[in-house]
Design an enzyme around this catalytic site. Structure first.
Site, PDB file in Angstrom:
ATOM      1  N   ARG A 153      -7.453  23.951  42.050  1.00  0.00           N
ATOM      2  CA  ARG A 153      -6.826  25.267  42.266  1.00  0.00           C
ATOM      3  C   ARG A 153      -6.637  26.007  40.937  1.00  0.00           C
ATOM      4  O   ARG A 153      -6.822  27.222  40.840  1.00  0.00           O
ATOM      5  CB  ARG A 153      -5.468  25.013  42.936  1.00  0.00           C
ATOM      6  N   LEU A 210      -0.476  21.310  36.207  1.00  0.00           N
ATOM      7  CA  LEU A 210      -0.002  22.581  36.794  1.00  0.00           C
ATOM      8  C   LEU A 210      -0.838  22.897  38.023  1.00  0.00           C
ATOM      9  O   LEU A 210      -2.059  22.974  37.908  1.00  0.00           O
ATOM     10  CB  LEU A 210      -0.253  23.740  35.826  1.00  0.00           C
ATOM     11  N   HIS A 211      -0.205  23.068  39.172  1.00  0.00           N
ATOM     12  CA  HIS A 211      -0.997  23.500  40.329  1.00  0.00           C
ATOM     13  C   HIS A 211      -0.219  24.323  41.341  1.00  0.00           C
ATOM     14  O   HIS A 211      -0.790  24.817  42.301  1.00  0.00           O
ATOM     15  CB  HIS A 211      -1.641  22.298  41.024  1.00  0.00           C
ATOM     16  N   ARG A 212       1.091  24.486  41.123  1.00  0.00           N
ATOM     17  CA  ARG A 212       1.876  25.250  42.112  1.00  0.00           C
ATOM     18  C   ARG A 212       1.427  26.698  42.122  1.00  0.00           C
ATOM     19  O   ARG A 212       1.288  27.312  41.043  1.00  0.00           O
ATOM     20  CB  ARG A 212       3.355  25.279  41.744  1.00  0.00           C
ATOM     21  N   ASP A 232       4.506  20.674  37.156  1.00  0.00           N
ATOM     22  CA  ASP A 232       5.191  21.346  38.267  1.00  0.00           C
ATOM     23  C   ASP A 232       5.011  20.556  39.560  1.00  0.00           C
ATOM     24  O   ASP A 232       5.267  21.067  40.646  1.00  0.00           O
ATOM     25  CB  ASP A 232       4.711  22.803  38.422  1.00  0.00           C
TER      26      ASP A 232
END
Ligand code: UD1
Length: 367
Positions: free
Chosen positions: A250, A215-217, A288
């Site tokens: 992030r 997950l990083h969006r 994502d």
């Protein structure tokens, strides 16, 4: 060897610009196909958008990418800061060291910034992975894709929808080449080495009996409530099948304080070979990411994507990907389908065969 079309002339200089982790996976096969071609000199520019060893160095080593010729060392910042720093430093370099063409890959800020600089210097731009469109302009990558393609002069497409998008935007058909997927070139080359690595053992997992999540969006991780809902869902799924979750920097900052959970195992970002090793032996992937939707399709591994749209529709229509958006009940239902053996079996899209970079090299050498 590819034929050299102009042996007696001075070598044509092509600048290949990379910056972020997925760029390196896409650039590696291009460098391998273009290096040592007589009549062509590739200048590799690393912007430094990603700079940690875990986000860049390990990828350069594992993908056999030579040391970049130029480091712009721009580092992190807001979109404007990062884009502006790349533009100022790249413009300075290209003014002093002119090139004949610019080759850019993907849709990250480095792709956009380099393209704007080259366009203003009247350097023709070749865009690899051109024409992908999610239709969602809240994604920074969608802006990067639209702007890059608006100034590029030649377009290398990874799937038929990208060709249609470019044609409907008025691009000349002769400038568009459906060549396949350079990210899959790296996968095809390194899958045997990745399998030998057996990275699941390092995490106490058994092949085929674990899931991988990434997950990083910004849309998923920047809002603490949304991130908490996602983590809660992953923890519930983790009770059914253990999940390994390599955490992007992030996301890491936003997950501080998360209590250890045996079903949801967090690790730092993994190298290319470790991640491919895990992905190839996983039961399913929850993500994502853009590129992982394609890699799972190439591997035939079920992929549940936490996004409302995808710029890579062939992974859904033909491959093993399903968009679950923000519907976490759907995420859990689809996970059950996978675990019960009810999930669709995808197929590998045309030209995702490990030879896309060679096709691109043939076209570049034909100029
Ligand atoms: C970028 C790309 C995204 C791609 C992703 C892959 C853009 C707009 N986004 O997102 O399309 O899917 O890379 O990873 O270009 N950081 C580190 N070490 C690093 C690099 C970054 O700690 O080596 C941290 C910094 O705190 C930075 C944050 O990660 O602020 C985000 O990095 P950034 O390059 O801005 O965007 P990504 O989220 O990585």
């Amino acid at each position: 060897m590819l034929a050299d079309s102009r042996p007696s002339e001075a070598p044509k200089r092509i600048a290949l610009v990379v910056g972020a982790r997925p760029n390196l996976v896409k650039a590696a096969p291009l460098l391998h196909a273009l290096n040592k071609q007589r009549g062509l000199q590739v200048v590799m520019v690393h912007t430094g958008q990603h700079y940690d060893d875990a986000m860049s160095g390990v990828f350069l080593r594992q993908l056999d990418i030579r040391e970049p010729d130029v480091h712009l060392r721009v580092g992190s910042g807001s979109h404007a800061e990062q884009t502006a720093r790349i533009m100022v430093r790249l413009e300075r370099y290209l003014r002093q060291n002119p090139v004949d063409r610019l080759l850019v890959v993907g849709d990250v800020n480095s792709t956009l910034a380099a393209s704007l600089v080259a366009a203003k210097l009247c350097v023709p731009i070749d865009h690899v992975e051109a024409g992908l469109r999610s239709g969602d302009r809240r994604m920074p990558e969608e802006i990067n894709r639209l702007v890059t393609d608006s100034v590029a002069s030649r377009f290398f497409a990874s799937e038929p929808a990208a060709v249609s998008n470019l044609l409907s935007e008025g691009k000349d058909a002769a400038s568009i080449h459906h060549v396949g997927n350079v990210m899959i070139d790296s996968l095809v080359r390194l899958l045997p080495a990745a399998k030998r690595r057996k990275a699941w053992r390092d995490h106490g997992l058994r092949p085929g009996q674990f899931a991988v999540a990434t997950l990083h969006r910004p849309a998923n991780v920047d809002d603490p409530r949304r991130l908490q809902l996602l983590v809660d869902a992953l923890q519930r799924i983790g009770k059914r099948v253990p999940i390994l979750f390599p955490v992007h920097p992030r996301t890491r900052r936003r997950l501080r304080g998360l209590r250890p959970d045996p079903g949801l195992r967090l690790t730092p970002p993994l190298g290319y070979l470790e991640f491919l090793s895990l992905m190839s032996q996983s039961r399913l992937v929850i993500t994502d990411s853009g590129g992982i939707q394609e890699e799972t399709t190439a591997l035939g591994i079920p992929c549940l994507t936490l996004r409302e749209t995808t710029e890579r529709p062939i992974t859904v229509t033909m491959g093993s990907n399903t968009l679950v958006g923000s519907d976490l009940a759907l995420l859990e239902a689809k996970t059950e389908d996978v675990l019960a053996g009810r999930y669709k079996a995808g197929r590998c899209p045309p030209l995702w065969d490990g030879k896309a970079a060679r096709r691109i090299a043939t076209i570049l050498l034909g100029d």
